[in-house]
Scaffold this active site. Sequence first.
Site, PDB file in Angstrom:
ATOM      1  N   GLU A 171      49.815  39.529  43.309  1.00  0.00           N
ATOM      2  CA  GLU A 171      49.755  40.634  45.005  1.00  0.00           C
ATOM      3  C   GLU A 171      50.076  41.926  44.515  1.00  0.00           C
ATOM      4  O   GLU A 171      50.602  41.621  42.753  1.00  0.00           O
ATOM      5  CB  GLU A 171      51.674  39.585  45.405  1.00  0.00           C
ATOM      6  CG  GLU A 171      52.536  39.718  44.618  1.00  0.00           C
ATOM      7  CD  GLU A 171      52.725  40.317  43.390  1.00  0.00           C
ATOM      8  OE1 GLU A 171      53.034  41.545  43.162  1.00  0.00           O
ATOM      9  OE2 GLU A 171      52.977  39.463  42.322  1.00  0.00           O
ATOM     10  N   GLU A 314      50.980  39.474  40.147  1.00  0.00           N
ATOM     11  CA  GLU A 314      49.240  39.827  40.544  1.00  0.00           C
ATOM     12  C   GLU A 314      48.690  38.263  39.487  1.00  0.00           C
ATOM     13  O   GLU A 314      47.309  38.388  40.112  1.00  0.00           O
ATOM     14  CB  GLU A 314      48.611  40.507  38.881  1.00  0.00           C
ATOM     15  CG  GLU A 314      49.196  41.528  38.896  1.00  0.00           C
ATOM     16  CD  GLU A 314      48.510  42.655  37.216  1.00  0.00           C
ATOM     17  OE1 GLU A 314      47.538  41.925  37.362  1.00  0.00           O
ATOM     18  OE2 GLU A 314      48.620  44.107  36.942  1.00  0.00           O
TER      19      GLU A 314
END
Length: 347
Positions: A171, A314
């Site tokens: 994310e 991430e």
Amino acid sequence: MTEHTFTIPQKSMDMGKKVSDYINTLTKPLGSLGRLEELAISLAEMKNDPFPSVSPAGILVFAADHGITDEGVSAYPKAVTEQMVLNFLNGGAAINVFSRQIGALLNIIDIGVANDINHPQLLNKKVRYGTGNFLHEDAMSLKEVEKAIEIGFEQSMEIINKGAQCLILGEMGIGNTTASSALLALLSGKEVEAVVGTGTGITEEGLQHKVNVIQQSLQNRKPDPANPIDLLTKIGGLEIAGMTGAMLGAASKRVPILVDGFICTIAALLAKQLSPNVADYMIVTHQSVEQGHGIALSLLGKKPILDLGLRLGEGTGAAITYPIIQSAALMVKEMATFDSAGISQKH
């Protein structure tokens, strides 16, 4: 979003038993590969396959903005979400490096960035331009939550159809540790102070401000802790909803989910609330230093593989851990047995 969407098969305990027995015939002392053996058995149960493959990995990074950043809860301005998405698309972020290292399929999805981004590699699935500021209004509507979950589900189906044998979720969203901490306070029933961390690196003063904003928001919004859709509607994030849907999609296809850090684990808890069997397909890859992560992992009932002091997100922690999970699969597939190698076993 219908109930049948979340039909998740039971994991195969019979296959797990067969693989456990087979591992005991490999050319090594019993139990000598420790948690790798547990991982291999789990993968076999998930995939209902004695020689499960996890290669290639599929990585989905969902990006979205958060209205709560207007309250000064992050060390970085909201604009960084868009700038980091461009960094992903240009191949310069940590997740790009680790994705290349493990030969993964990588998709970057705009599910709610506050600005329009034009790039040929970007998957534009924008539900809205960032969430509402949940101190003053609901983060999003019920329809928007359902749409974000559906997008996540569909994106997992697409990358699995392209050959992904396991799923890593990442994310990007400035302010998403605030939303995740608010969600965790309700899911765990703990005081806000116990679950809030420094996120991208705020000061002690900033941390107290973040706690105050979350406490006031929870009083204003009054989300229902037992209703994951209500939680997402009132205090959630679009990327969190997207990851939740992607996990449900992967589990419905018996594809292992490599759970990353704090924010990804919150999505995992919401997915588990929506469909408890989804947790059977989750492997927690690492322990984040974000304060609430240990609490979230205890709720999920999972033990992390690594603890490297990571707090990037991430999907990076999951990508770094992937080779260990791959080792577990290859151990069963490629190691000789005592019989096949003609090696004497101990009496």
